[in-house]
Write an enzyme that holds these catalytic residues in place. Structure first.
Site, short mmCIF file in Angstrom:
data_model
loop_
_atom_site.label_atom_id
_atom_site.label_comp_id
_atom_site.label_asym_id
_atom_site.label_seq_id
_atom_site.Cartn_x
_atom_site.Cartn_y
_atom_site.Cartn_z
N SER A 58 57.54 85.48 47.78
CA SER A 58 56.08 85.43 47.80
C SER A 58 55.58 86.05 49.08
O SER A 58 56.37 86.47 49.93
CB SER A 58 55.61 83.97 47.72
OG SER A 58 55.85 83.35 48.97
N LYS A 59 54.26 86.08 49.21
CA LYS A 59 53.64 86.69 50.39
C LYS A 59 54.13 86.09 51.70
O LYS A 59 54.11 86.72 52.74
CB LYS A 59 52.11 86.52 50.31
CG LYS A 59 51.48 87.56 49.45
CD LYS A 59 50.01 87.73 49.82
CE LYS A 59 49.36 88.73 48.89
NZ LYS A 59 48.25 88.20 48.14
N ARG A 60 54.54 84.83 51.60
CA ARG A 60 55.06 84.14 52.77
C ARG A 60 56.23 84.91 53.40
O ARG A 60 56.49 84.81 54.57
CB ARG A 60 55.56 82.77 52.33
CG ARG A 60 54.94 81.61 53.03
CD ARG A 60 55.38 80.27 52.44
NE ARG A 60 56.23 80.31 51.26
CZ ARG A 60 57.55 80.24 51.30
NH1 ARG A 60 58.19 80.14 52.43
NH2 ARG A 60 58.24 80.25 50.16
#
Ligand code: GLU
Length: 478
Positions: free
Chosen positions: A251-253
């Protein structure tokens, strides 16, 4: 005839996970001399945007994925945008209603929510009770009169077990009791994903459905619809999920996750293509650098792994560095790098950019690194930090620089060879060597403590620029 499709929803930038799905469809189509279809799944009116569709198309093309049919190129089974196929879906909904495979359901969202909560609190999987399955015409009329807009539900046969052989995951059995009668048309009249995907895949004669593992649980629902509409059922292949380096879902994390972000960071499409192909697949011999043609030739869907693929950024960077250093021609690299130079305010002509890249390509892994690596080739009046100032003021350093200036001030050329020769002479004359000898010149020419080889730099900026920079330092620290 192999016909596969990539069916993105235009609700955001192209995610690398979806790009991998597109890529595997492309590879499968090419390997089998089949066709790839691009279908835009834009039935979610609120979230879908034409701009996103345009960007998806641009990013897929940038990555080197071509399709044979799609909204932009047309084809025998057009339209390829779901929002333009609503009449087609209507026909098939009517067919399901007529044959008793679907029914109108008037249950209110509040009622359903209550049922759901009850099931959850009793530890049962929440599923629709089937309450509206057998409404009489009178009951329906009463609901209609109350102005309740129905949804359409698919009637799931009781107790069936759906069995299919996934090309990647093998034998799959799912009991339909895990889900109740599911919605195929929402209250607002829009048909749902599980329904439209079947109609489109069938009408577009899709032979193999290759998509992410997150869709595995949708497949039994879709198979039921194929059966009800008497469509032939395609083969299925569910690709392994992609994890971040910490083994949680990518994910963007974890940093950049869109193809566009990688493009903007200065990744080569060939490198990303190569990297994505290795997310869940690898060739027979353990090779990492493969051209598009080699991948197409070797790609076999049966070799795709079941286990999750880890998105290893370090590997992607390394791979990109290999493409920058060894695979992309200098001319092509320069063309691609030009916008980066300009973005960083490094203005010159194509030939100069080419020379700079020739000097630095071995030391960069993305084009963004041009910002730091190419600075000495463009920035003349750089600032010196305190530490550097101290160093330049020291007696040895200043002497080395002075001597260097004496030896170059009357020259009208300075090759790498000349430079090395001059440095040797200074070494002898002043009795300094190694870091003490080279470092002051580096500081004077670049203001930096490490970086590009000085001979390479001098070659590119030329003798006049070298004189000017050295002279400036002598004056500043006199
Ligand atoms: N629009 C769906 C998605 O983006 C397509 C899924 C499928 O390939 O069936 O996930």
């Amino acid at each position: 005839m192999v016909r596969v499709r990539f069916a993105p929803s235009p609700t955001g930038y192209l995610h690398v996970g979806n790009a991998r799905t597109a890529l595997f469809n492309y590879l499968f189509a090419k390997h089998n001399r089949g066709k790839l279809i691009l279908r835009v799944e834009d039935t979610d009116k609120e979230r879908s945007k034409k701009e996103y569709e345009d960007m998806l198309i641009e990013d897929l093309k940038w990555l080197g994925i071509q399709w044979d049919e799609g909204p932009d190129v047309g084809g025998e089974y057009a339209p390829y945008r779901q929002s333009e196929r609503l009449d087609i879906y209507k026909t098939y909904i009517e067919k399901l209603l007529e044959t008793g495979h679907a029914y109108y359901c008037y249950c209110l969202p509040e009622e359903l929510e209550k049922e759901r909560q009850k099931a959850l609190s009793e530890g049962r999987p929440p599923r629709y009770s089937g309450k509206c399955r057998h409404l009489t015409p009178e009951e329906k009329k009463r609901y209609e009169e109350k102005g309740i807009k129905p949804v359409v539900r698919f009637k799931v046969p009781d107790g069936r077990t759906i069995i299919f052989d996934d090309l990647i995951r093998g034998h799959i059995e799912i009991n339909v009791d895990e889900f109740g009668d599911f919605v195929i048309v929402r209250q607002d009249g829009m048909p749902t994903y599980n329904f439209v995907v079947v109609v489109d895949d069938a009408l577009m004669k899709i032979s193999h459905v290759i998509r992410g593992e997150d869709h595995l649980s949708n497949t039994p629902k879709q198979i039921l619809i194929y059966e009800a509409l008497e469509f032939p059922i395609p083969e299925f292949a569910h690709l392994p999920i992609i994890l971040g380096e910490d083994r949680s879902k990518l994910s963007k994390r974890h940093g950049a996750v869109s193809v566009r972000a990688f493009k903007e960071e200065g990744y080569m499409p060939e490198a990303l293509f190569n990297f994505l192909a290795l997310l869940g697949w690898h060739p027979k011999e353990d090779r990492e650098i493969l051209s598009k043609e080699e991948i197409i030739k070797e790609f076999d869907i049966k070799d795709v792994h079941k286990s999750p693929a880890v998105f290893d950024r370090t590997k992607l960077r390394w791979l990109n560095g290999v493409y920058i250093r060894e695979i992309i021609s200098l001319d092509e690299l320069t063309r691609r790098a030009e916008p980066f130079f300009k973005k960083f305010g490094y203005i010159a002509d194509f030939e100069y950019y080419k020379k700079v890249l020739n000097a630095i390509r071995d030391s960069i892994e993305t084009l963004s690194e041009i910002k730091d690596r190419a600075r000495p080739f463009f920035v003349q009046e750089f600032e010196f930090d305190e530490k550097t100032k101290e160093e330049l003021k020291s007696e040895t350093a200043y002497k080395v620089i002075q001597k260097f200036y004496e030896k170059i001030k009357d020259r009208d050329s300075l090759t790498s060879q000349d430079f090395k020769k001059i440095m040797k002479e200074i070494q002898k004359e002043l009795g300094v060597k190694g870091k003490q000898l080279y470092h002051p010149i580096r500081l004077a020419l670049t203001g930096e403590h490490s970086g590009v080889g000085l001979d390479l730099l001098i070659d590119v900026i030329g003798v006049e620029e070298v004189k000017a920079r050295i002279k400036r330092v002598l004056e500043l620290f006199e």
